[in-house]
Structures are given as C-alpha cells and as structure tokens.
Design an enzyme around this catalytic site. Structure first.
Site, mmCIF file in Angstrom:
data_model
loop_
_atom_site.group_PDB
_atom_site.id
_atom_site.type_symbol
_atom_site.label_atom_id
_atom_site.label_comp_id
_atom_site.label_asym_id
_atom_site.label_seq_id
_atom_site.Cartn_x
_atom_site.Cartn_y
_atom_site.Cartn_z
ATOM 1 C CG ASP A 15 -0.613 9.679 40.959
ATOM 2 O OD1 ASP A 15 -0.205 10.990 40.659
ATOM 3 O OD2 ASP A 15 -0.992 9.080 39.760
ATOM 4 C CG ASN A 63 8.113 11.645 41.407
ATOM 5 O OD1 ASN A 63 7.842 11.143 42.426
ATOM 6 N ND2 ASN A 63 7.443 11.461 40.381
HETATM 7 C C1 IPE Z 1 3.981 7.905 41.597
HETATM 8 O O1 IPE Z 1 3.367 8.775 41.077
HETATM 9 C C2 IPE Z 1 5.053 8.646 42.514
HETATM 10 C C3 IPE Z 1 4.367 9.125 43.670
HETATM 11 C C4 IPE Z 1 3.192 9.057 43.919
HETATM 12 C C5 IPE Z 1 5.244 9.789 44.630
HETATM 13 P P1 IPE Z 1 3.757 9.496 39.766
HETATM 14 O O2 IPE Z 1 2.524 10.340 39.426
HETATM 15 O O3 IPE Z 1 5.099 9.725 39.709
HETATM 16 O O4 IPE Z 1 3.556 8.187 38.379
HETATM 17 P P2 IPE Z 1 3.269 8.281 36.960
HETATM 18 O O5 IPE Z 1 4.648 9.048 36.549
HETATM 19 O O6 IPE Z 1 2.151 8.678 36.729
HETATM 20 O O7 IPE Z 1 3.754 6.748 36.686
HETATM 21 C C1 IPE Z 2 1.380 12.997 43.317
HETATM 22 O O1 IPE Z 2 0.849 13.859 42.397
HETATM 23 C C2 IPE Z 2 2.752 13.795 44.008
HETATM 24 C C3 IPE Z 2 3.737 13.145 43.332
HETATM 25 C C4 IPE Z 2 3.977 12.540 42.595
HETATM 26 C C5 IPE Z 2 4.860 13.576 44.306
HETATM 27 P P1 IPE Z 2 1.328 14.424 40.939
HETATM 28 O O2 IPE Z 2 2.130 15.406 41.198
HETATM 29 O O3 IPE Z 2 1.810 12.902 40.379
HETATM 30 O O4 IPE Z 2 0.147 14.554 40.397
HETATM 31 P P2 IPE Z 2 -0.459 14.231 38.949
HETATM 32 O O5 IPE Z 2 -0.333 12.803 38.590
HETATM 33 O O6 IPE Z 2 0.521 14.872 37.839
HETATM 34 O O7 IPE Z 2 -1.861 14.754 38.740
HETATM 35 MG MG MG Z 3 1.015 11.381 39.061
#
Ligand code: IPE
Ligand code: IPE
Ligand code: MG
Length: 244
Positions: A15, A63
């Site tokens: 993340d 997502n």
């Molecule tokens: C979880 O992260 C999904 C992945 C890392 C693929 P998100 O960034 O989607 O989760 P939330 O929305 O912060 O809970």
């Molecule tokens: C994790 O990084 C990747 C996926 C969820 C696919 P994020 O895209 O969630 O990054 P933040 O949480 O918005 O910084």
């Molecule tokens: Mg995230």
C-alpha cells in the site's frame, strides 16, 4: 513460544503507491509502476530471508471503484510484470499462482494468468501468490457456493463440512496460512485481505510507502515477527512452566 524460525509464509498488502507519487507531484500511475520494482526486489530477496511463500495483494475487488484509467493501468501492470518476469521466475524455480475471482477480467489478462500458472506449475523452490481481483469476502462466498453446488450434486454432505474441508474450496487451498501479514504505508487495516487465512497471522504495520520498500524492510518485519509469541489460544509458555 517465540518463533525460533522466521515466517515460512509472508503476505504483504502493498500500500501507498498513490501517496508516494503524490508526494513527488507525479500521477498515481507512476507510483504503481515504481511499486512493481519494489515487488521485484522483494521477490528476489525473500528466499534468502528464509521465506518460502510470498502472497501479495495486487488488486482488490474494491479497487474497481478507482478511476477507469487507474484500473486499466493496474491491469496492464500485472500483464507487463508477468510478461517481463515469467522466464526468470520460472528458471528460478518459482511457482506463480494468482488468487481471486477470474470473472470480470479481460481475456488478455486471463490468458497471461493461465500462462504463468501453467508454465510454473511444476516449480517447488518458492511460491509467489498474487491476489488479483481478490477479496476475502468474495473468496469465502465463492467457497460457500462451490460447496453448496457439491452438496446439490451429491458430491459432498453438509454434515462433513469442517474447517479442513472448507479450506479446500478457497482460492488459497493447498498453501499454509500466512505466518506474517505486513501492510505498508502506515494504514492499519486488512482491507478485505485473506479474511479466513489471517486467523492466527502476526500483523506488522510499516510506515513506508510500497515503492520505497526493499529487502531491509522485509528483514525488519521478519525481526518483529521473530520477537512475537504465538499462542494459538493456549497459555503463555512461561505461565505453563509456572503452573506445571
Ligand atoms: C488494499 O489497499 C488493496 C491492495 C493493496 C491491492 P487499498 O489502498 O485498496 O485499501 P484501502 O482502500 O485503503 O482500505
Ligand atoms: C497500493 O497503493 C496499490 C493498490 C491498491 C493497487 P494505493 O494505490 O492504494 O496507494 P495509496 O493508498 O492511495 O497511497
Ligand atoms: Mg491504498
């Protein structure tokens, strides 16, 4: 008991890609691309750190709520990652497995997933599981549906259902549950990751955005794990000694 050995199975919620990019004034997609490089570094170093199974969260069932362009970039990255790394992974004895729902994925993505799994099916040195279009809840629902179908068709009996049998219907079947679940970026939640499998996992949260992650961060997560006492519902080991 303090784990003497490191974790066999490490699962990572990768993340912070978006925030990494934002901090640099770049579009979120740049963060995702850097995130693939971090994944490569971690896959490369995990076996040397005693890890045998690595499960990473690449795309959640939630997502899909992101802007279309970002979703398509994430789909594309899975494809380019597999295309560029499959030869090497396969040579290095890595078995690749993609967890999650196949429905909703485009034919080119399905094709690459199937190719990666087929090509590496016989490898046993290391297991890399990529959770993609994965949600813990949907995996449980799918498992329940498959079991119900088996009952309807006379292949299974409701009275025989127990934890061991139920697990065989999950997309993670065959691999042991994660010993350690890591989440980067400072968020402290599971976001629908491995809801069944997390039952007795140790959780480690690290304040580093995923694109900055490397072997040293994995090492420190493993060190934190090694200092934990896993009880599985039992009494603490020194209490057991004290009460005989
Ligand atoms: C979880 O992260 C999904 C992945 C890392 C693929 P998100 O960034 O989607 O989760 P939330 O929305 O912060 O809970
Ligand atoms: C994790 O990084 C990747 C996926 C969820 C696919 P994020 O895209 O969630 O990054 P933040 O949480 O918005 O910084
Ligand atoms: Mg995230």
């Amino acid at each position: 008991m303090t784990p003497k050995d490191g974790p066999l199975h490490v699962a990572i919620i990768m993340d912070g890609n978006g925030r990494w990019a934002k901090k640099r004034g770049l579009p979120r997609t740049f963060g995702h691309r850097e995130g693939v490089k971090a994944l490569r570094r971690v896959v490369e170093s995990a076996p040397d750190q005693g890890v045998g199974i690595l499960t990473v969260f690449g795309f959640s069932t939630e997502n899909w709520r992101r802007p279309v362009a970002e979703v398509s970039e994430l789909m594309n990255l899975l494809k380019t990652y597999v295309e560029s790394d499959l030869d090497r992974l396969s040579r290095e004895g890595v078995r690749v497995r993609i967890l999650g729902r196949r429905t909703g994925l485009k034919p080119d993505i399905l094709e690459i997933i199937e190719r990666a799994e087929r090509r590496t099916a016989g490898n046993t040195r290391f297991l890399l599981q990529v959770a993609f279009n994965y949600g813990g809840q949907s995996d449980l629902v799918d498992a329940a549906r498959k079991f119900a179908e088996a009952v309807e068709q006379g292949r299974a009996r409701a009275a025989d259902l127990d934890e061991t049998l139920f697990e065989t219907y999950l997309s993670t079947t065959g691999a042991p549950a994660p010993d350690l679940i890591v989440r980067t970026s400072g968020e402290r939640r599971l976001s629908n990751f491995l809801l069944w499998e997390c039952a007795y996992a140790e959780l480690v949260f690290q304040d580093v955005f995923w694109p900055d992650y490397g072997p040293e961060h994995l090492k420190s997560a493993i060190a934190e794990y090694a200092a934990r006492e896993r009880r599985y519902g039992g009494a603490a080991s020194d209490d057991v000694l004290a009460t005989g």
